[in-house]
Enzyme design. Structure first.
Site, mmCIF file in Angstrom:
data_model
loop_
_atom_site.group_PDB
_atom_site.id
_atom_site.type_symbol
_atom_site.label_atom_id
_atom_site.label_comp_id
_atom_site.label_asym_id
_atom_site.label_seq_id
_atom_site.Cartn_x
_atom_site.Cartn_y
_atom_site.Cartn_z
ATOM 1 N N GLU A 15 37.717 51.389 39.754
ATOM 2 C CA GLU A 15 36.511 50.604 39.469
ATOM 3 C C GLU A 15 35.287 51.529 39.478
ATOM 4 O O GLU A 15 34.353 51.382 38.692
ATOM 5 C CB GLU A 15 36.332 49.503 40.522
ATOM 6 C CG GLU A 15 35.066 48.706 40.301
ATOM 7 C CD GLU A 15 34.659 47.825 41.464
ATOM 8 O OE1 GLU A 15 35.408 46.896 41.816
ATOM 9 O OE2 GLU A 15 33.570 48.065 42.019
ATOM 10 N N ARG B 209 35.075 42.778 36.158
ATOM 11 C CA ARG B 209 34.532 44.130 36.400
ATOM 12 C C ARG B 209 34.407 44.909 35.087
ATOM 13 O O ARG B 209 34.722 46.099 35.025
ATOM 14 C CB ARG B 209 35.425 44.920 37.372
ATOM 15 C CG ARG B 209 35.531 44.330 38.761
ATOM 16 C CD ARG B 209 34.205 44.396 39.505
ATOM 17 N NE ARG B 209 34.351 44.052 40.900
ATOM 18 C CZ ARG B 209 34.335 42.813 41.381
ATOM 19 N NH1 ARG B 209 34.154 41.789 40.558
ATOM 20 N NH2 ARG B 209 34.438 42.587 42.672
ATOM 21 N N SER C 271 34.907 48.581 46.602
ATOM 22 C CA SER C 271 36.299 48.696 46.140
ATOM 23 C C SER C 271 36.415 49.901 45.222
ATOM 24 O O SER C 271 35.676 49.994 44.236
ATOM 25 C CB SER C 271 36.714 47.457 45.345
ATOM 26 O OG SER C 271 36.600 46.303 46.128
HETATM 27 P P1 FAD Z 1 25.020 52.899 39.958
HETATM 28 O O1 FAD Z 1 26.080 53.287 40.932
HETATM 29 O O2 FAD Z 1 23.735 53.649 40.006
HETATM 30 O O3 FAD Z 1 25.594 53.003 38.485
HETATM 31 C C1 FAD Z 1 26.840 52.413 38.149
HETATM 32 C C2 FAD Z 1 27.102 52.671 36.658
HETATM 33 O O4 FAD Z 1 26.134 51.990 35.880
HETATM 34 C C3 FAD Z 1 26.991 54.135 36.254
HETATM 35 O O5 FAD Z 1 27.904 54.380 35.221
HETATM 36 C C4 FAD Z 1 25.555 54.265 35.745
HETATM 37 O O6 FAD Z 1 25.409 55.315 34.812
HETATM 38 C C5 FAD Z 1 25.349 52.913 35.105
HETATM 39 N N1 FAD Z 1 23.967 52.421 35.190
HETATM 40 C C6 FAD Z 1 23.233 52.175 36.305
HETATM 41 N N2 FAD Z 1 22.044 51.655 35.985
HETATM 42 C C7 FAD Z 1 22.000 51.573 34.632
HETATM 43 C C8 FAD Z 1 21.034 51.116 33.698
HETATM 44 N N3 FAD Z 1 19.846 50.634 34.067
HETATM 45 N N4 FAD Z 1 21.341 51.195 32.376
HETATM 46 C C9 FAD Z 1 22.537 51.684 31.962
HETATM 47 N N5 FAD Z 1 23.482 52.127 32.800
HETATM 48 C C10 FAD Z 1 23.223 52.069 34.119
HETATM 49 N N6 FAD Z 1 30.572 45.400 43.250
HETATM 50 C C11 FAD Z 1 30.960 44.139 42.957
HETATM 51 O O7 FAD Z 1 31.080 43.784 41.775
HETATM 52 N N7 FAD Z 1 31.230 43.239 43.942
HETATM 53 C C12 FAD Z 1 31.132 43.547 45.248
HETATM 54 O O8 FAD Z 1 31.388 42.703 46.111
HETATM 55 C C13 FAD Z 1 30.709 44.864 45.602
HETATM 56 N N8 FAD Z 1 30.614 45.227 46.888
HETATM 57 C C14 FAD Z 1 30.219 46.487 47.223
HETATM 58 C C15 FAD Z 1 30.115 46.839 48.560
HETATM 59 C C16 FAD Z 1 29.711 48.105 48.930
HETATM 60 C C17 FAD Z 1 29.600 48.444 50.394
HETATM 61 C C18 FAD Z 1 29.387 49.059 47.924
HETATM 62 C C19 FAD Z 1 28.909 50.427 48.322
HETATM 63 C C20 FAD Z 1 29.508 48.751 46.589
HETATM 64 C C21 FAD Z 1 29.938 47.443 46.212
HETATM 65 N N9 FAD Z 1 30.073 47.060 44.871
HETATM 66 C C22 FAD Z 1 30.436 45.781 44.549
HETATM 67 C C23 FAD Z 1 29.838 48.047 43.776
HETATM 68 C C24 FAD Z 1 28.353 48.190 43.388
HETATM 69 O O9 FAD Z 1 27.506 47.654 44.375
HETATM 70 C C25 FAD Z 1 28.052 47.504 42.055
HETATM 71 O O10 FAD Z 1 28.848 48.022 41.040
HETATM 72 C C26 FAD Z 1 26.574 47.657 41.641
HETATM 73 O O11 FAD Z 1 26.278 46.840 40.533
HETATM 74 C C27 FAD Z 1 26.220 49.098 41.291
HETATM 75 O O12 FAD Z 1 24.824 49.170 41.136
HETATM 76 P P2 FAD Z 1 24.031 50.525 41.199
HETATM 77 O O13 FAD Z 1 22.626 50.227 40.814
HETATM 78 O O14 FAD Z 1 24.225 51.159 42.518
HETATM 79 O O15 FAD Z 1 24.764 51.338 40.054
HETATM 80 N N1 EPU Z 2 44.300 42.807 51.687
HETATM 81 C C1 EPU Z 2 45.254 43.428 52.459
HETATM 82 N N2 EPU Z 2 44.942 44.636 52.999
HETATM 83 C C2 EPU Z 2 43.746 45.226 52.838
HETATM 84 C C3 EPU Z 2 42.770 44.600 52.058
HETATM 85 C C4 EPU Z 2 43.066 43.375 51.478
HETATM 86 O O1 EPU Z 2 46.349 42.929 52.641
HETATM 87 O O2 EPU Z 2 43.558 46.321 53.375
HETATM 88 C C5 EPU Z 2 44.616 41.515 51.082
HETATM 89 C C6 EPU Z 2 44.328 40.355 52.041
HETATM 90 O O3 EPU Z 2 45.416 39.494 52.009
HETATM 91 C C7 EPU Z 2 43.158 39.632 51.435
HETATM 92 C C8 EPU Z 2 43.260 40.004 49.957
HETATM 93 O O4 EPU Z 2 43.856 41.303 49.940
HETATM 94 O O5 EPU Z 2 43.274 38.270 51.616
HETATM 95 C C9 EPU Z 2 41.906 40.068 49.270
HETATM 96 O O6 EPU Z 2 41.021 40.858 50.062
HETATM 97 P P1 EPU Z 2 39.442 40.604 50.049
HETATM 98 O O7 EPU Z 2 39.150 39.162 50.211
HETATM 99 O O8 EPU Z 2 38.831 41.558 51.002
HETATM 100 O O9 EPU Z 2 39.027 40.951 48.576
HETATM 101 P P2 EPU Z 2 39.433 42.135 47.605
HETATM 102 O O10 EPU Z 2 40.289 41.572 46.527
HETATM 103 O O11 EPU Z 2 39.988 43.285 48.380
HETATM 104 C C10 EPU Z 2 37.463 41.690 45.998
HETATM 105 C C11 EPU Z 2 36.439 42.511 45.264
HETATM 106 C C12 EPU Z 2 35.264 42.840 46.163
HETATM 107 C C13 EPU Z 2 34.624 41.530 46.623
HETATM 108 C C14 EPU Z 2 35.674 40.716 47.367
HETATM 109 C C15 EPU Z 2 35.146 39.351 47.771
HETATM 110 C C16 EPU Z 2 37.598 43.760 43.555
HETATM 111 C C17 EPU Z 2 38.101 45.082 43.102
HETATM 112 N N3 EPU Z 2 37.048 43.730 44.760
HETATM 113 O O12 EPU Z 2 38.002 42.513 47.018
HETATM 114 O O13 EPU Z 2 34.323 43.564 45.402
HETATM 115 O O14 EPU Z 2 33.529 41.769 47.452
HETATM 116 O O15 EPU Z 2 36.836 40.516 46.525
HETATM 117 O O16 EPU Z 2 35.065 38.543 46.651
HETATM 118 O O17 EPU Z 2 37.703 42.790 42.820
HETATM 119 C C18 EPU Z 2 33.677 45.766 44.748
HETATM 120 O O18 EPU Z 2 33.946 45.417 43.581
HETATM 121 O O19 EPU Z 2 33.230 46.903 45.036
HETATM 122 C C19 EPU Z 2 33.922 44.825 45.832
HETATM 123 C C20 EPU Z 2 33.726 45.116 47.126
#
Ligand code: FAD
Ligand code: EPU
Length: 342
Positions: free
Chosen positions: A338, A168, A242
């Site tokens: 994050e 991240r 997250s």
């Molecule tokens: P924004 O929110 O618009 O911007 C994020 C940051 O990047 C800001 O600081 C912004 O200024 C900067 N930025 C954006 N675009 C540019 C650009 N073109 N040039 C320079 N800076 C820029 N993330 C994960 O890694 N794994 C996950 O599994 C995951 N699951 C998610 C699930 C949900 C339901 C949600 C809501 C979010 C999740 N995220 C996850 C977080 C998010 O989707 C990612 O971080 C994504 O890459 C953000 O993209 P965005 O275009 O919305 O960025």
């Molecule tokens: N867990 C709990 N309680 C909770 C949530 C999680 O006990 O309320 C424990 C469970 O044991 C589970 C473990 O945590 O097995 C891991 O949970 P999960 O698989 O849901 O993944 P996570 O570590 O919570 C990360 C990423 C997610 C990504 C998933 C799947 C980060 C900060 N988050 O979540 O990314 O989608 O793994 O790979 O690394 C994001 O970055 O926004 C994001 C959603």
């Protein structure tokens, strides 16, 4: 003569951030090409005001009105640069929607991004925090990133190494934070993909789907199903995924924690470091499903903070600080945010 691109004043960002925080930007503009962005930089407007580059708004928390210019990047285009027997090089514009781009790659048989299906946001943001999910990080498929220096207007290419990707993390979140606007990302994708099934939930989902020899399309489908079941849909419940990173601690600290809390969820990283599941730590502190006004902790996933409707960014941030404090008091572990707090 009006300045091009058009600048809107006192613009609501409510539908431009997935937390649905009702923040007002003093100025807002959309740029749909590199030339457009260069022209805007040359106008000097970005030097006069604080600015924020905005993608899909899915990793941001606005804690008040934004008193400068929000520059929404919406350039489009997907281009195949080169193809060999084994791989294909694809360049995608920053304003392309991430999941639509992944779907395009999966449909073309280009492997590498399928585990990252359904992550909200745009292509241009994927390198910023090196998006990751289900055992894969985007850095593994990135070849280079093209970005414009906001001060000089110069377009530069960053190799994968120069991006200094981590969990991240990248140079764009650190030394170059707020200094560059990413315009495109170039990926090297596999034509004979190796599927990544290490993440247990994927195997379970595939076996529930009765698929024994999965294609990248099957993986994408399985990942989408898991995500639908676990994570709240931002269209229905405001959130930014997250809120915190999973913390990394030294092995010795992890061993001590395991003695005291035998059910702690941890993942050895192999270099005397251990990653802890922040969701578990937060749940153990009693936060899962907690709600204070419209700010809350998701009932199925404690790592996700939610806006039930009218929470302000400050309400969410106050809750985040309370969670950080309680996790630190109970486990001695610091949770790092994050989400980008603006
Ligand atoms: P924004 O929110 O618009 O911007 C994020 C940051 O990047 C800001 O600081 C912004 O200024 C900067 N930025 C954006 N675009 C540019 C650009 N073109 N040039 C320079 N800076 C820029 N993330 C994960 O890694 N794994 C996950 O599994 C995951 N699951 C998610 C699930 C949900 C339901 C949600 C809501 C979010 C999740 N995220 C996850 C977080 C998010 O989707 C990612 O971080 C994504 O890459 C953000 O993209 P965005 O275009 O919305 O960025
Ligand atoms: N867990 C709990 N309680 C909770 C949530 C999680 O006990 O309320 C424990 C469970 O044991 C589970 C473990 O945590 O097995 C891991 O949970 P999960 O698989 O849901 O993944 P996570 O570590 O919570 C990360 C990423 C997610 C990504 C998933 C799947 C980060 C900060 N988050 O979540 O990314 O989608 O793994 O790979 O690394 C994001 O970055 O926004 C994001 C959603």
């Amino acid at each position: 003569m009006p300045l091009f691109p058009e600048i809107k004043e006192d613009f609501s960002l409510h539908s431009f951030n997935t937390f649905h925080i009702d923040s007002i930007a003093r100025y807002f503009t959309e740029v749909n090409s590199i030339e457009n962005l260069k022209e805007f930089i040359a106008s000097g407007k970005l030097n006069e005001n604080p600015f924020l580059v905005l993608g899909g708004g899915s990793n941001l928390l606005f804690t008040g009105n934004f008193k400068g210019i929000v520059v929404h990047i919406i350039n489009k285009g997907i281009e195949i640069i080169n193809r060999t027997d084994d791989s294909v090089i694809v360049k995608a514009a920053a304003g392309e929607n991430w999941h639509e781009f992944v779907t395009y790659c999966v449909n073309q048989g280009f492997g590498g991004l399928e585990n990252l299906s359904l992550i909200p946001g745009n292509v241009g943001s994927c390198p910023i925090q090196n998006i990751g999910a289900y055992g894969v990080e985007v850095k593994d498929s990135i070849l280079s990133v093209e970005a414009i220096d906001i001060q000089s207007g110069e377009l530069l290419a960053f190799s994968k190494e120069e991006c200094r990707f981590g969990y991240r993390d990248s140079i764009f979140k650190r030394d170059l934070k707020g200094k560059f606007a990413i315009c495109s990302v170039t990926f090297e994708l596999k034509l004979n993909p190796v599927v990544h099934l290490e993440y247990g939930a994927i195997k379970q989902e595939l076996s529930a789907m009765e698929i024994g020899n999965p294609t990248i399309a099957d993986i994408s489908k399985a990942v989408c199903a898991i995500r639908h079941s676990k994570l709240p849909d931002p269209k229905l419940l405001g959130n930014a995924g997250s809120f915190f990173k999973n913390p990394t601690v030294n092995q010795k600290i992890a061993e001590k924690l395991t003695e005291t809390f035998p059910r702690i969820v941890s993942y050895p990283l192999g270099n005397e470091k251990v990653k802890l599941a922040a969701g578990w730590l937060i749940e153990q502190c009693g936060w899962k499903g907690f709600r204070d006004g419209d700010a809350g902790v998701h009932e199925n996933q404690s790592l996700v903070l939610v806006n039930y409707g009218n929470a302000t960014g400050s309400n969410i941030l106050t809750l985040a600080h309370r969670i950080q404090n309680s996790v630190y008091e109970r486990f001695g572990v610091k949770l790092e945010m994050e989400v980008n707090v603006i």
